[in-house]
Design a protein around this motif. Structure first.
Motif, PDB file in Angstrom:
ATOM      1  N   GLY A 125       0.805  -1.217   0.000  1.00  0.00           N
ATOM      2  CA  GLY A 125       0.000   0.000   0.000  1.00  0.00           C
ATOM      3  C   GLY A 125       0.833   1.260   0.000  1.00  0.00           C
ATOM      4  N   ARG A 126       1.967   1.241   0.700  1.00  0.00           N
ATOM      5  CA  ARG A 126       2.824   2.423   0.770  1.00  0.00           C
ATOM      6  C   ARG A 126       3.417   2.763  -0.593  1.00  0.00           C
ATOM      7  NH1 ARG A 126       7.047   2.648   5.602  1.00  0.00           N
ATOM      8  NH2 ARG A 126       5.085   3.021   6.683  1.00  0.00           N
ATOM      9  N   LYS A 127       3.586   1.765  -1.443  1.00  0.00           N
ATOM     10  CA  LYS A 127       4.129   2.016  -2.779  1.00  0.00           C
ATOM     11  C   LYS A 127       3.038   2.337  -3.793  1.00  0.00           C
ATOM     12  CE  LYS A 127       8.245  -0.883  -2.198  1.00  0.00           C
ATOM     13  NZ  LYS A 127       9.008  -2.054  -2.730  1.00  0.00           N
ATOM     14  N   LEU A 128       1.915   1.644  -3.699  1.00  0.00           N
ATOM     15  CA  LEU A 128       0.889   1.769  -4.734  1.00  0.00           C
ATOM     16  C   LEU A 128       0.002   3.000  -4.552  1.00  0.00           C
ATOM     17  CD1 LEU A 128      -0.208  -1.979  -5.101  1.00  0.00           C
ATOM     18  CD2 LEU A 128       1.320  -0.653  -6.581  1.00  0.00           C
ATOM     19  N   LEU A 129      -0.478   3.254  -3.322  1.00  0.00           N
ATOM     20  CA  LEU A 129      -1.444   4.333  -3.115  1.00  0.00           C
ATOM     21  C   LEU A 129      -0.866   5.719  -3.436  1.00  0.00           C
ATOM     22  CD1 LEU A 129      -3.364   3.140   0.084  1.00  0.00           C
ATOM     23  CD2 LEU A 129      -4.018   2.953  -2.319  1.00  0.00           C
ATOM     24  N   PRO A 130       0.364   6.063  -2.971  1.00  0.00           N
ATOM     25  CA  PRO A 130       0.905   7.370  -3.366  1.00  0.00           C
ATOM     26  C   PRO A 130       1.081   7.508  -4.881  1.00  0.00           C
ATOM     27  CG  PRO A 130       2.082   6.527  -1.455  1.00  0.00           C
ATOM     28  CD  PRO A 130       1.212   5.413  -1.956  1.00  0.00           C
ATOM     29  N   LYS A 131       1.487   6.404  -5.558  1.00  0.00           N
ATOM     30  CA  LYS A 131       1.626   6.461  -7.009  1.00  0.00           C
ATOM     31  C   LYS A 131       0.273   6.684  -7.685  1.00  0.00           C
ATOM     32  CE  LYS A 131       5.832   3.706  -7.474  1.00  0.00           C
ATOM     33  NZ  LYS A 131       6.452   2.472  -8.047  1.00  0.00           N
ATOM     34  N   LEU A 132      -0.763   6.046  -7.131  1.00  0.00           N
ATOM     35  CA  LEU A 132      -2.103   6.240  -7.671  1.00  0.00           C
ATOM     36  C   LEU A 132      -2.528   7.695  -7.557  1.00  0.00           C
ATOM     37  CD1 LEU A 132      -4.826   5.180  -8.738  1.00  0.00           C
ATOM     38  CD2 LEU A 132      -5.442   4.647  -6.364  1.00  0.00           C
ATOM     39  N   LEU A 133      -2.298   8.289  -6.399  1.00  0.00           N
ATOM     40  CA  LEU A 133      -2.656   9.700  -6.208  1.00  0.00           C
ATOM     41  C   LEU A 133      -1.821  10.610  -7.095  1.00  0.00           C
ATOM     42  CD1 LEU A 133      -3.129   9.900  -2.336  1.00  0.00           C
ATOM     43  CD2 LEU A 133      -4.885  10.075  -4.084  1.00  0.00           C
ATOM     44  N   ARG A 176      -5.033  16.793 -13.263  1.00  0.00           N
ATOM     45  CA  ARG A 176      -5.463  18.142 -12.894  1.00  0.00           C
ATOM     46  C   ARG A 176      -6.979  18.236 -12.716  1.00  0.00           C
ATOM     47  NH1 ARG A 176      -1.606  22.005 -16.736  1.00  0.00           N
ATOM     48  NH2 ARG A 176       0.390  21.167 -15.972  1.00  0.00           N
ATOM     49  N   SER A 177      -7.566  17.149 -12.288  1.00  0.00           N
ATOM     50  CA  SER A 177      -9.004  17.132 -11.999  1.00  0.00           C
ATOM     51  C   SER A 177      -9.189  17.070 -10.492  1.00  0.00           C
ATOM     52  CB  SER A 177      -9.672  15.926 -12.666  1.00  0.00           C
ATOM     53  OG  SER A 177     -11.019  15.812 -12.247  1.00  0.00           O
ATOM     54  N   ARG A 178      -9.646  18.161  -9.918  1.00  0.00           N
ATOM     55  CA  ARG A 178      -9.846  18.191  -8.471  1.00  0.00           C
ATOM     56  C   ARG A 178     -10.931  17.211  -8.052  1.00  0.00           C
ATOM     57  NH1 ARG A 178      -8.700  20.974  -4.020  1.00  0.00           N
ATOM     58  NH2 ARG A 178     -10.323  21.385  -2.472  1.00  0.00           N
ATOM     59  N   GLU A 179     -11.967  17.060  -8.893  1.00  0.00           N
ATOM     60  CA  GLU A 179     -13.047  16.136  -8.553  1.00  0.00           C
ATOM     61  C   GLU A 179     -12.532  14.707  -8.438  1.00  0.00           C
ATOM     62  OE1 GLU A 179     -13.067  18.258 -11.004  1.00  0.00           O
ATOM     63  OE2 GLU A 179     -14.681  19.696 -10.614  1.00  0.00           O
ATOM     64  N   LEU A 180     -11.679  14.294  -9.399  1.00  0.00           N
ATOM     65  CA  LEU A 180     -11.131  12.941  -9.348  1.00  0.00           C
ATOM     66  C   LEU A 180     -10.228  12.753  -8.135  1.00  0.00           C
ATOM     67  CD1 LEU A 180     -10.217  12.005 -13.042  1.00  0.00           C
ATOM     68  CD2 LEU A 180     -11.918  10.934 -11.555  1.00  0.00           C
ATOM     69  N   PHE A 181      -9.476  13.780  -7.782  1.00  0.00           N
ATOM     70  CA  PHE A 181      -8.574  13.668  -6.633  1.00  0.00           C
ATOM     71  C   PHE A 181      -9.370  13.492  -5.343  1.00  0.00           C
ATOM     72  CE2 PHE A 181      -5.805  15.164  -3.268  1.00  0.00           C
ATOM     73  CZ  PHE A 181      -4.592  14.557  -3.590  1.00  0.00           C
ATOM     74  N   ASP A 231      -7.391  18.216   3.730  1.00  0.00           N
ATOM     75  CA  ASP A 231      -8.321  19.308   3.450  1.00  0.00           C
ATOM     76  C   ASP A 231      -9.539  18.824   2.671  1.00  0.00           C
ATOM     77  OD1 ASP A 231      -6.644  21.052   4.734  1.00  0.00           O
ATOM     78  OD2 ASP A 231      -5.652  21.738   2.906  1.00  0.00           O
ATOM     79  N   ASP A 232      -9.311  17.925   1.706  1.00  0.00           N
ATOM     80  CA  ASP A 232     -10.412  17.461   0.869  1.00  0.00           C
ATOM     81  C   ASP A 232     -11.360  16.528   1.618  1.00  0.00           C
ATOM     82  OD1 ASP A 232      -9.485  18.903  -1.272  1.00  0.00           O
ATOM     83  OD2 ASP A 232      -8.354  17.243  -2.150  1.00  0.00           O
ATOM     84  N   VAL A 233     -10.811  15.701   2.500  1.00  0.00           N
ATOM     85  CA  VAL A 233     -11.639  14.730   3.222  1.00  0.00           C
ATOM     86  C   VAL A 233     -12.317  15.356   4.430  1.00  0.00           C
ATOM     87  CG1 VAL A 233     -11.539  12.561   4.548  1.00  0.00           C
ATOM     88  CG2 VAL A 233     -10.281  12.773   2.408  1.00  0.00           C
ATOM     89  N   LEU A 234     -11.792  16.518   4.883  1.00  0.00           N
ATOM     90  CA  LEU A 234     -12.324  17.146   6.096  1.00  0.00           C
ATOM     91  C   LEU A 234     -13.839  17.336   6.071  1.00  0.00           C
ATOM     92  CD1 LEU A 234     -11.720  18.458   8.839  1.00  0.00           C
ATOM     93  CD2 LEU A 234     -11.379  20.623   7.637  1.00  0.00           C
ATOM     94  N   PRO A 235     -14.442  17.862   4.989  1.00  0.00           N
ATOM     95  CA  PRO A 235     -15.908  18.031   5.004  1.00  0.00           C
ATOM     96  C   PRO A 235     -16.654  16.710   5.183  1.00  0.00           C
ATOM     97  CG  PRO A 235     -14.923  19.305   3.222  1.00  0.00           C
ATOM     98  CD  PRO A 235     -13.851  18.425   3.761  1.00  0.00           C
ATOM     99  N   PHE A 236     -16.162  15.647   4.546  1.00  0.00           N
ATOM    100  CA  PHE A 236     -16.803  14.337   4.706  1.00  0.00           C
ATOM    101  C   PHE A 236     -16.649  13.844   6.142  1.00  0.00           C
ATOM    102  CE2 PHE A 236     -15.559  14.655   0.252  1.00  0.00           C
ATOM    103  CZ  PHE A 236     -16.722  14.272  -0.401  1.00  0.00           C
ATOM    104  N   ARG A 237     -15.454  14.008   6.686  1.00  0.00           N
ATOM    105  CA  ARG A 237     -15.214  13.555   8.057  1.00  0.00           C
ATOM    106  C   ARG A 237     -16.091  14.295   9.045  1.00  0.00           C
ATOM    107  NH1 ARG A 237      -9.562  14.946  10.577  1.00  0.00           N
ATOM    108  NH2 ARG A 237     -10.732  16.777  11.238  1.00  0.00           N
ATOM    109  N   GLU A 238     -16.170  15.615   8.910  1.00  0.00           N
ATOM    110  CA  GLU A 238     -16.958  16.399   9.845  1.00  0.00           C
ATOM    111  C   GLU A 238     -18.437  16.061   9.736  1.00  0.00           C
ATOM    112  OE1 GLU A 238     -15.756  18.358  12.150  1.00  0.00           O
ATOM    113  OE2 GLU A 238     -13.693  18.027  11.522  1.00  0.00           O
ATOM    114  N   THR A 239     -18.938  15.907   8.504  1.00  0.00           N
ATOM    115  CA  THR A 239     -20.370  15.636   8.307  1.00  0.00           C
ATOM    116  C   THR A 239     -20.758  14.283   8.876  1.00  0.00           C
ATOM    117  OG1 THR A 239     -20.409  17.004   6.309  1.00  0.00           O
ATOM    118  CG2 THR A 239     -22.204  15.429   6.599  1.00  0.00           C
TER     119      THR A 239
END
Length: 675
Positions: free
Chosen positions: A203-211, A218-223, A268-276
């Motif tokens: 996971g440490r190798k694959l997930l950062p590469k995926l991101l 350059r799609s904020r929605e996809l990120f 920052d992106d996950v914060l709204p989901f986490r708070e809600t």
């Protein structure tokens, strides 16, 4: 039928959020953490109170998402480096405090006639403090950036890690009742080990590469979708394929991504989901609290709350006699940890699913949490009185107790004559740098914990906190500050900061950044003295250079610029007479420049008096002011002797200023002092 179920889920979700919103507003109005309002909102729509009754099953499913995002956030902000820095206090302190608190809870439960396993779970539940409440308490009291705050956070991280392992071990140890339970437990432990290995290595190798690949689109929605999918997908996969709890899966997903270059953006992106969804989790917890049971067992509720608030604080304080931390540090840690919250709820729910405790016993844990959270702000307010009382009653004991200094020494925050800068982005950075060059005390308020720690390490006094949503402004010394500069890009947040600052310090000069033209008017009405619209100012500068390159006279270009600026910034705050007077002043000063120049070490006028230098006669420019050692000397006398480092205020036309620059130091060096 499906349509009806969807409407039912929508109704539950809507009413839960609306009720939680009302409860959170009321809680904040009376000075309590919002989590108290959420829990009370859950009780209001629960099956034990009249009125609308929410579907506990539906909301519990949504609450699972809240647990996933909470644990994902804990993993995302987990820092082995920060934990290692406070290991001498946080590691032994957290372990000993959890053991002692668990023991006291167990003893108390046995006196009530509880089963041993139930008592053990009660003890574990009260030994774990709330991350949300601790962070909010430290932030609101301006302590999160201090070494005491870092020790408290490191202490809590250890508790969080211990909680994760407890959640893993509970179903393994207590899930089976047959002769094969030992083998099942070993098999479960093996699955956990395999999952951890897969996450930490693959996971440490694959997930950062995926991101990284998604970020390149350059799609904020996809990120954002990728971050949410990783959190939920990892938790679901851990539960489905490895029989690992959702909490552990989400936590490890956060840990893996915490080392990624995108970790701050993910947070920052996950914060709204986490708070809600965290709000939904707290509401679902409040729904299963039976107020009648708590009223009938008020004595047990009070005793348990006393153990959580007073007992845990005393345990932590006593550990200070053996740990390498100062007395004041331990007072802050004790105040922050004298409560229980979300992890106690998660642990209690796991105990209910395994049949270790019943709903009434779980309600008792919830009541202790609710009351301890309500009392936690009072514990922070009691830090200084308790410190003074201990110093007065037994100076020698306090001297021995306070023998360990804070390590490293906290940066002294300015408390008088300083400029407070909210937000250290590209705009705020320029302001802070200029203030540093001029020797003006400054204090930064920054919402990003990593950046705040970095600024403090560089010697920039910084308070970590969200100035728009917490009480951190109270600890910035606004009443004694020289100015407040708000550079936040979010206009709503800027308006909240300006409104709060105006209540705290009615006469404080406030300079704010506006994102829109309409925002200029709103900020001025809220009390800002000066509002800057960066896009407008940038556009005016482009227009000015364009017209000058086309050959238009400088005075005519300035007139166009003034007209546009006046039209855009006109908010009816100033009267027409004031605008007319301003126009007259601008027209009178048009063509005249007022600039500041630094007398360098190699300047030929060093050692000469103002009369000897004869700048006005030789260049036409006049010296109207001088700044030396942060002191302004207006209209300096002819006998004033120039020194290296002096800032000279010059007035004159462009050609005259240029001639004066050549006289003063050859190649002029702009000191950065605003006109």
């Amino acid at each position: 039928m499906m349509h009806v179920e969807n409407i039912s889920l929508l109704a539950n979700l809507t009413i839960a959020l609306v009720t939680a919103f009302a409860g959170g507003i009321i809680a904040r109005r009376i000075g309590l953490p919002t989590i108290v309002g959420y829990l009370l909102a859950g009780m209001a729509i629960g099956p034990f109170t009249p009125g609308f009754v929410g579907d506990v099953a539906d909301l519990s499913q949504l609450a699972e998402i809240g647990v996933i995002f909470l644990m994902f956030g804990v993993g995302l902000h987990f820092s082995l480096h920060d934990l290692w820095a406070v290991r001498h206090v946080a590691l032994p302190g957290a372990i000993l405090q959890m053991v002692l608190a668990t023991g006291l809870g167990f003893i108390l439960s046995r006196s009530w006639g509880w089963e041993p396993l139930s008592g053990l779970l009660l003890g574990l539940s009260i030994s774990i403090a709330s991350t949300v409440v601790l962070m909010r308490g430290l932030m609101d009291n301006g302590l999160l950036s201090t070494n005491a705050g870092r020790i408290a956070v490191g202490w809590l991280v250890m508790e969080d890690i211990a909680t994760v392992f407890i959640l893993v071990l509970l179903p393994i140890i207590f899930g089976g009742r047959s002769e094969q339970s030992l083998w099942l437990a070993l098999a479960s432990l093996l699955k956990v080990a395999v999952f951890v290995a897969v996450m930490l290595f693959a996971g440490r190798k694959l997930l950062p590469k995926l991101l990284d690949a998604i970020a390149s689109t350059r799609s904020r929605e996809l990120f954002i979708l990728a971050a949410v999918a990783i959190a939920l997908g990892t938790a679901f996969g851990a539960s489905t394929f490895f029989d690992v709890s959702l909490a552990l899966g989400a936590f490890l997903a956060g840990v893996v991504l915490s080392e990624s270059q995108f970790s701050h953006q993910i947070g920052d992106d996950v914060l709204p989901f986490r708070e809600t969804f965290a709000v939904i989790f707290f509401v679902s917890v409040g729904m299963i609290v039976n107020p009648l049971y708590l009223w009938a067992n008020a004595g047990q509720v009070i005793i348990l709350t006393t153990l959580i608030v007073v007992g845990k604080a005393l345990i932590t304080q006593l550990l200070g006699f053996f740990l390498p931390a100062s007395g004041r540090t331990m007072l802050i840690v004790a105040a922050g940890l004298s409560q229980i919250g979300e992890f106690s709820f998660i642990l209690g729910q796991a105990g209910m699913r395994l049949g270790i405790i019943n709903q009434e016993q779980y309600s008792l844990i919830l009541a202790g949490s609710l009351l301890s959270i309500m009392l936690n702000p009072l514990m922070f307010r009691a830090i200084k009185p308790i410190e003074h009382m201990m110093q007065r009653l037994s100076p020698r004991l306090w001297e021995w107790f306070d023998r360990h200094p804070l390590q490293p020494t906290d940066i002294a925050l300015p408390r008088e004559g300083h400029v407070v800068v909210v937000g250290y982005g590209r705009v705020g950075q320029h302001i802070v740098n200029v203030l540093e060059r001029l020797g003006v005390p400054r204090l930064v308020i920054e919402i990003d914990s990593g950046r705040a720690a970095e600024f403090n390490a560089r010697g920039v006094p910084t308070l970590f906190g969200d100035a728009a949503n917490s009480d951190v402004l109270i600890h910035a010394g606004l009443e004694r500050a020289r100015a407040l500069v708000v550079t936040l890009p979010d206009e709503t947040a800027t308006e909240m900061v300006v409104a709060a600052a105006r209540k705290i310090a009615p006469n404080l000069p406030i300079i704010a950044r506006a994102a829109t033209t309409k925002g200029v008017g709103r900020l001025l009405k809220l009390g800002a003295h000066d509002v800057i619209h960066p896009e407008l100012e940038g556009g005016l500068e482009v227009m000015r250079h364009t017209l000058l390159s086309l050959g238009y006279p400088a005075t005519q270009v300035q007139g166009y610029t003034d007209a546009v600026r006046r039209d855009e910034y006109d908010t009816t705050v100033s009267s027409p007479a004031e605008h007319q007077a301003l126009d007259q002043m601008v027209r009178a000063a048009r063509g005249i420049e007022i600039v500041w120049r630094l007398v360098s070490e190699h300047s030929p006028i060093i050692g000469q008096t103002l009369a000897e230098a004869n700048i006005r006669a030789r260049t036409g420019a006049s010296v109207i002011a001088l700044i030396r050692n942060q002191q302004l000397i207006a209209n300096p006398k002819s006998s004033t002797v120039f020194q290296a480092g002096d800032l000279l205020g010059l007035i004159g036309e462009s050609e005259q200023i240029a001639a004066a620059e050549q006289l003063i130091c050859g190649t002029p060096e702009l000191a950065g002092v605003p006109e």
